[in-house]
Design a protein around this motif. Sequence first.
Motif, PDB file in Angstrom:
ATOM      1  N   GLU A   9       3.176   6.439  -3.747  1.00  0.00           N
ATOM      2  CA  GLU A   9       3.518   5.287  -5.087  1.00  0.00           C
ATOM      3  C   GLU A   9       2.598   3.089  -3.951  1.00  0.00           C
ATOM      4  O   GLU A   9       2.388   3.214  -4.687  1.00  0.00           O
ATOM      5  N   HIS A  10       2.981   3.723  -2.652  1.00  0.00           N
ATOM      6  CA  HIS A  10       2.362   2.867  -2.243  1.00  0.00           C
ATOM      7  C   HIS A  10       0.402   2.355  -1.998  1.00  0.00           C
ATOM      8  O   HIS A  10      -0.142   3.412  -1.751  1.00  0.00           O
ATOM      9  N   SER A  11       0.317   1.188  -3.081  1.00  0.00           N
ATOM     10  CA  SER A  11      -0.993   1.144  -3.601  1.00  0.00           C
ATOM     11  C   SER A  11      -2.198   1.021  -2.243  1.00  0.00           C
ATOM     12  O   SER A  11      -1.540  -0.235  -1.316  1.00  0.00           O
ATOM     13  N   ILE A  12      -3.023   1.054  -2.131  1.00  0.00           N
ATOM     14  CA  ILE A  12      -3.530   0.588  -0.653  1.00  0.00           C
ATOM     15  C   ILE A  12      -5.444   1.073  -1.476  1.00  0.00           C
ATOM     16  O   ILE A  12      -5.099   1.894  -2.363  1.00  0.00           O
ATOM     17  N   GLU A  13      -6.097  -0.210  -1.265  1.00  0.00           N
ATOM     18  CA  GLU A  13      -7.428  -0.584  -1.589  1.00  0.00           C
ATOM     19  C   GLU A  13      -8.088   0.585  -1.411  1.00  0.00           C
ATOM     20  O   GLU A  13      -8.366   0.303   0.065  1.00  0.00           O
ATOM     21  N   LYS A  14      -9.097   1.405  -2.207  1.00  0.00           N
ATOM     22  CA  LYS A  14      -9.934   2.628  -1.980  1.00  0.00           C
ATOM     23  C   LYS A  14     -10.957   1.722  -0.737  1.00  0.00           C
ATOM     24  O   LYS A  14     -11.370   0.727  -1.556  1.00  0.00           O
ATOM     25  N   ALA A  15     -11.919   2.183   0.275  1.00  0.00           N
ATOM     26  CA  ALA A  15     -13.193   1.315   0.897  1.00  0.00           C
ATOM     27  C   ALA A  15     -14.219   2.196  -0.311  1.00  0.00           C
ATOM     28  O   ALA A  15     -14.039   3.621  -1.091  1.00  0.00           O
ATOM     29  N   ASP A  16     -15.217   1.741  -0.125  1.00  0.00           N
ATOM     30  CA  ASP A  16     -16.321   1.710  -0.627  1.00  0.00           C
ATOM     31  C   ASP A  16     -17.569   2.391  -0.275  1.00  0.00           C
ATOM     32  O   ASP A  16     -18.273   1.559   0.864  1.00  0.00           O
ATOM     33  N   PHE A  17     -17.457   3.871   0.119  1.00  0.00           N
ATOM     34  CA  PHE A  17     -18.559   4.272   1.431  1.00  0.00           C
ATOM     35  C   PHE A  17     -19.729   4.904   0.789  1.00  0.00           C
ATOM     36  O   PHE A  17     -21.082   4.976   1.622  1.00  0.00           O
ATOM     37  N   GLY A  18     -20.570   4.562  -0.699  1.00  0.00           N
ATOM     38  CA  GLY A  18     -21.902   5.016  -0.752  1.00  0.00           C
ATOM     39  C   GLY A  18     -21.472   5.966  -0.800  1.00  0.00           C
ATOM     40  O   GLY A  18     -20.875   7.026  -0.703  1.00  0.00           O
ATOM     41  N   ASP A  19     -22.650   6.618  -1.081  1.00  0.00           N
ATOM     42  CA  ASP A  19     -22.949   7.492  -1.658  1.00  0.00           C
ATOM     43  C   ASP A  19     -23.657   8.346   0.342  1.00  0.00           C
ATOM     44  O   ASP A  19     -24.697   8.182   0.609  1.00  0.00           O
TER      45      ASP A  19
END
Length: 249
Positions: free
Chosen positions: A211-221
């Motif tokens: 349940e702990h919300s962590i911002e996702k990293a955007d690694f692109g394609d």
Amino acid sequence: MKFSVIGHKKIAVSIAHHFKKNGFELVAFYSNNVEKCVKCAIETFCKAYTNIEDVISESELIILAIDDILLKTSMRKIASFNPENKIFITLSYSQTSDLINIGNNNTYFSMFVPEVIDNNDITDLSKTTLLLEGCGKDYWDLYDELYIHNIKFEFIDKNKKWVYNISAKLVSDLIFTFCNLAGDALSEAGGELKNIKSFALNTVLEMFGNEHSIEKADFGDILDNLYLINPSSAKKIDSIYKVLKLMSK
């Protein structure tokens, strides 16, 4: 209920500790490796036996912590003692109760423990639901004993046991494979796998409903940037992602 353990796997120590803590009477550990047997006995505060027949005769429940390759041979030896009215539980992940069934009015189970076992300590199984499949005349007697002693458990069929085994192996193998591949790619650039550990852990937690919300990293394609790394690693990664793309359709 009196129980003993045959074998010296670390998982057996945790199971023995868990059962004993919840009111089962631990008689002894037995193993061909006397040194390891004594160590297991010391860790669980019980006796170490050198005679397997004594272990069986003095116990109502026998837990088998034996390597799969030796399991059938060990049961043949046990069968020579003509045990009756005993409950046998194998801690094999990959085998069902069929492998240990030697008849004689005994009851046979295999147990799947959905928990990673600590090799350096006793793993706390108080919150773990033990999964058991098996058959025999004392099937419901074991059910009652586990229930009375407040041990979390679920009785399952052979098919469900196999599915758990396959799923656990699949998750373990895929994570191990991807981490190894990431480590290879990083080593070429002088990087360290430990510096991306948190991303792997976060993905696992997210998958299992944390349940702990962590911002996702955007690694692109990733596929657009494979030219930046070692060609050998790039080829492997490209192949894996092609397979994953096909599987996801």
